[in-house]
Design a protein around this motif. Structure first.
Motif, PDB file in Angstrom:
ATOM      1  N   CYS A  92      -2.737  -1.416   6.159  1.00  0.00           N
ATOM      2  CA  CYS A  92      -2.173  -1.185   4.819  1.00  0.00           C
ATOM      3  C   CYS A  92      -0.654  -1.254   4.923  1.00  0.00           C
ATOM      4  O   CYS A  92      -0.053  -0.534   5.718  1.00  0.00           O
ATOM      5  CB  CYS A  92      -2.602   0.189   4.316  1.00  0.00           C
ATOM      6  N   GLY A  95       0.654   2.185   4.081  1.00  0.00           N
ATOM      7  CA  GLY A  95       0.213   3.151   5.090  1.00  0.00           C
ATOM      8  C   GLY A  95       0.974   2.989   6.403  1.00  0.00           C
ATOM      9  O   GLY A  95       1.341   3.974   7.047  1.00  0.00           O
ATOM     10  N   SER A  96       1.239   1.735   6.792  1.00  0.00           N
ATOM     11  CA  SER A  96       1.985   1.492   8.031  1.00  0.00           C
ATOM     12  C   SER A  96       3.417   2.001   7.897  1.00  0.00           C
ATOM     13  O   SER A  96       3.951   2.633   8.815  1.00  0.00           O
ATOM     14  CB  SER A  96       2.017  -0.008   8.356  1.00  0.00           C
ATOM     15  N   SER A 112       3.336   5.833   8.073  1.00  0.00           N
ATOM     16  CA  SER A 112       3.150   6.368   9.403  1.00  0.00           C
ATOM     17  C   SER A 112       4.448   6.298  10.199  1.00  0.00           C
ATOM     18  O   SER A 112       4.815   7.220  10.919  1.00  0.00           O
ATOM     19  CB  SER A 112       2.048   5.576  10.097  1.00  0.00           C
ATOM     20  N   PHE A 157       1.955   6.940  -2.629  1.00  0.00           N
ATOM     21  CA  PHE A 157       0.541   7.339  -2.524  1.00  0.00           C
ATOM     22  C   PHE A 157       0.062   7.935  -3.853  1.00  0.00           C
ATOM     23  O   PHE A 157      -1.092   7.749  -4.236  1.00  0.00           O
ATOM     24  CB  PHE A 157       0.335   8.341  -1.382  1.00  0.00           C
ATOM     25  N   TRP A 191      -1.028   5.306  -6.104  1.00  0.00           N
ATOM     26  CA  TRP A 191      -2.349   4.795  -5.744  1.00  0.00           C
ATOM     27  C   TRP A 191      -3.443   5.741  -6.183  1.00  0.00           C
ATOM     28  O   TRP A 191      -4.506   5.328  -6.642  1.00  0.00           O
ATOM     29  CB  TRP A 191      -2.461   4.640  -4.214  1.00  0.00           C
ATOM     30  N   GLN A 193      -7.312   4.903   3.570  1.00  0.00           N
ATOM     31  CA  GLN A 193      -6.250   4.849   4.584  1.00  0.00           C
ATOM     32  C   GLN A 193      -6.813   4.937   5.996  1.00  0.00           C
ATOM     33  O   GLN A 193      -6.427   4.178   6.876  1.00  0.00           O
ATOM     34  CB  GLN A 193      -5.226   5.964   4.353  1.00  0.00           C
ATOM     35  N   SER A 212      -0.780   2.870  14.235  1.00  0.00           N
ATOM     36  CA  SER A 212      -0.218   2.183  13.083  1.00  0.00           C
ATOM     37  C   SER A 212       0.972   1.321  13.505  1.00  0.00           C
ATOM     38  O   SER A 212       1.132   0.193  13.050  1.00  0.00           O
ATOM     39  CB  SER A 212       0.202   3.230  12.053  1.00  0.00           C
ATOM     40  N   GLY A 243      -7.076   9.393   7.641  1.00  0.00           N
ATOM     41  CA  GLY A 243      -6.490   9.249   6.308  1.00  0.00           C
ATOM     42  C   GLY A 243      -5.940  10.583   5.811  1.00  0.00           C
ATOM     43  O   GLY A 243      -4.844  10.648   5.241  1.00  0.00           O
ATOM     44  N   LEU A 245      -2.641  11.414   7.525  1.00  0.00           N
ATOM     45  CA  LEU A 245      -1.515  10.629   7.006  1.00  0.00           C
ATOM     46  C   LEU A 245      -1.034  11.194   5.664  1.00  0.00           C
ATOM     47  O   LEU A 245       0.175  11.389   5.456  1.00  0.00           O
ATOM     48  CB  LEU A 245      -1.919   9.159   6.867  1.00  0.00           C
ATOM     49  N   LEU A 246      -1.972  11.484   4.762  1.00  0.00           N
ATOM     50  CA  LEU A 246      -1.586  12.034   3.457  1.00  0.00           C
ATOM     51  C   LEU A 246      -0.945  13.416   3.617  1.00  0.00           C
ATOM     52  O   LEU A 246       0.006  13.763   2.908  1.00  0.00           O
ATOM     53  CB  LEU A 246      -2.802  12.111   2.527  1.00  0.00           C
TER      54      LEU A 246
END
Lengths: 203, 203
Positions: free
Chosen positions: A110, A113-114, A117, A134, A137, A172, B117, B173, B176-177
């Motif tokens: 993503c 997402g990358s 991170s 986020f 989304w 994710q 990632s 996931g 990360l969030l």
């Protein structure tokens, strides 16, 4: 979201866009830390002073890249994201996400997402920009689930906020596993699990 | 996993370990691309030739860091990971993962997930090392679920392989969030969703 943007002339806007698109592409391939301002200058055919004029510093450019990636993904998926108010719509979106990964050989993961991170610990402003991305989304997912519940298709005790988080986390996490394993099976499995969980709240 | 390791003397092993631990810490804080060999030299008090002696190149050192982070996390969580063969055990592990994030103010995310990632597109050997790391995480989850099914607590149509992937994706996931939003709510919600989904297969 740049404060300078509204005041730009058309050529200025095009230059700014070219810098952002070039930076986004380089950062996707080489990471943010692996992409220098001179790299971007060279690839976009602009001077360092132009970059600093539009973005103040590298972090400013990074935030513009986050916004660009988010916007790009949302625009691309808009018709699907606006139809998340049925189980068929949720399934269609999930299928499309898996198909996109299959189409690129499950490489890349993503884009947002990358960035998240790599950048989540970099500075508070950038982390805030990632959180906003986020949220942009999660919002259409949540809106779809609220409508689904409003039409009596989900039980009253279903929490659209939490269910949207479950689905976004599955997306994710599934994308990361799919990127590392080079097969869309983990993404498909994670999304299927999240959708099946949401379906347990069906009336 | 380094081929050289079995032949190391005790002081050699300690030097190698110091380099890996120092590199892991720097890469966690500044990313892999943001961590140079001179940075590691200086922080670990070793010469560049010592680093190249033990790891051949930066990618070799990166793979040693992936292995170290994986080992460290697995050792730390071993008692919980060996007890994933009951719903109580799954819950205890999930609670502990959330508590760890709360304990660090939800900063940092997953050490291995962050490396994944950043490095998934770097080179095939490193991607393979990342896939192996995730497999070492997924395995105890899968083993727990196989036992749970074997004892008749999960229906025969429950697929421990897929359910383990659902839980690992929710973990990644959710982490990360949680890192981006600086609250453990998304992690807790994602894991709760995955566990509730697994519970739908209970007998």
């Amino acid at each position: 979201m740049s404060a300078a943007e509204p005041r730009l002339t058309a050529p200025g806007r095009r230059t700014r866009e070219r810098i952002v698109e070039t930076a986004a592409e380089l950062m996707f391939r080489k990471g943010v830390a692996g992409t220098s301002i001179p790299d971007i200058q060279q690839a976009a055919g602009v001077s360092a002073s132009q970059i600093y004029h539009y973005f103040k510093d590298k972090q400013g450019l990074v935030r513009a890249v986050i916004e660009y990636r988010t916007e790009q993904a949302l625009v691309h998926q808009r018709p699907l994201l606006e139809a998340l108010d049925s189980f068929e719509g949720l399934r269609a979106w999930s299928d499309s996400v898996v198909a996109i990964q299959d189409g690129r050989g499950c490489a890349g993961g993503c884009e947002v997402g990358s960035l998240a991170s790599e950048l989540a610990e970099s500075c508070p402003e950038t982390r805030t920009a990632l959180a906003a991305s986020f949220e942009r989304w999660e919002e259409p997912i949540r809106v779809g689930l609220v409508r689904l519940r409003g039409r009596g298709k989900l039980r009253a005790d279903a929490d659209p906020h939490d269910l949207a988080t479950v689905l976004l986390a599955a997306l994710q996490g599934g994308l990361l596993l799919t990127q590392v394993r080079r097969t869309s099976h983990p993404l498909r499995t994670a999304l299927d699990g999240a959708l099946a969980y949401i379906a347990t709240f069906a009336t």
